[in-house]
Design an enzyme around this catalytic site. Sequence first.
Site, PDB file in Angstrom:
ATOM      1  N   ASP A   7       0.879  -1.164   0.000  1.00 37.57           N
ATOM      2  CA  ASP A   7       0.000   0.000   0.000  1.00 37.57           C
ATOM      3  C   ASP A   7       0.920   1.219   0.000  1.00 37.57           C
ATOM      4  O   ASP A   7       1.467   1.595   1.035  1.00 37.57           O
ATOM      5  CB  ASP A   7      -0.891  -0.016   1.246  1.00 37.57           C
ATOM      6  N   GLU A  70      -1.339  -1.402  -4.614  1.00 37.58           N
ATOM      7  CA  GLU A  70      -2.608  -0.693  -4.779  1.00 37.58           C
ATOM      8  C   GLU A  70      -2.420   0.407  -5.805  1.00 37.58           C
ATOM      9  O   GLU A  70      -1.458   1.160  -5.754  1.00 37.58           O
ATOM     10  CB  GLU A  70      -3.079  -0.093  -3.456  1.00 37.58           C
ATOM     11  N   ASP A 149      -2.181   0.664   7.223  1.00 40.16           N
ATOM     12  CA  ASP A 149      -1.487   0.493   5.945  1.00 40.16           C
ATOM     13  C   ASP A 149      -0.994  -0.944   5.771  1.00 40.16           C
ATOM     14  O   ASP A 149      -1.007  -1.485   4.668  1.00 40.16           O
ATOM     15  CB  ASP A 149      -0.312   1.469   5.841  1.00 40.16           C
TER      16      ASP A 149
END
Length: 167
Positions: A7, A70, A149
Amino acid sequence: MIILGIDPGTATTGYGVIKKQRDRNQKFKVLDFGCITTLQTSIAGERLKKIYKEILKLIDKHKPDIIAVESLFFFKNLKTVMPVSQAKGVILLAAAQKKIPACEFTPLQVKMTVVGYGRAEKKQVQKMTREILDLSMFDFKKNDRKKDDAADALGIAICAALKDLSY
């Protein structure tokens, strides 16, 4: 198959490493997860360099078969889109240099895969991530090293594993 989920962010980059078992049950084993953090006082280049070096360390340590990141789909805050894109760039560079295939998933894809509902709340995704990975005793909020995260990164890794990408 070992999957490194990421992420991206310049202040905090979450990571999660899972191993997909090759059996009928499609079980996953968590190998590692946490966050790469940079100092707010550091200049952009130094922050990106730290993220890059830490990603390379994770790659060398876990030897992932796939890196799942992501993707930037929609940002409410225009000020964050560029730094996050830059962080994603150094992550993709590290993957390319190590000759590891990288795939990207939008938050919607992750939510659909992990929860089954594209408009799921962050808490729902974290709950399902804990259940899928048998981390039911772990609360991502309580441990400051392994934050939201890291939970997001594990969800991204699960998404890649369940999409059964053939590399």
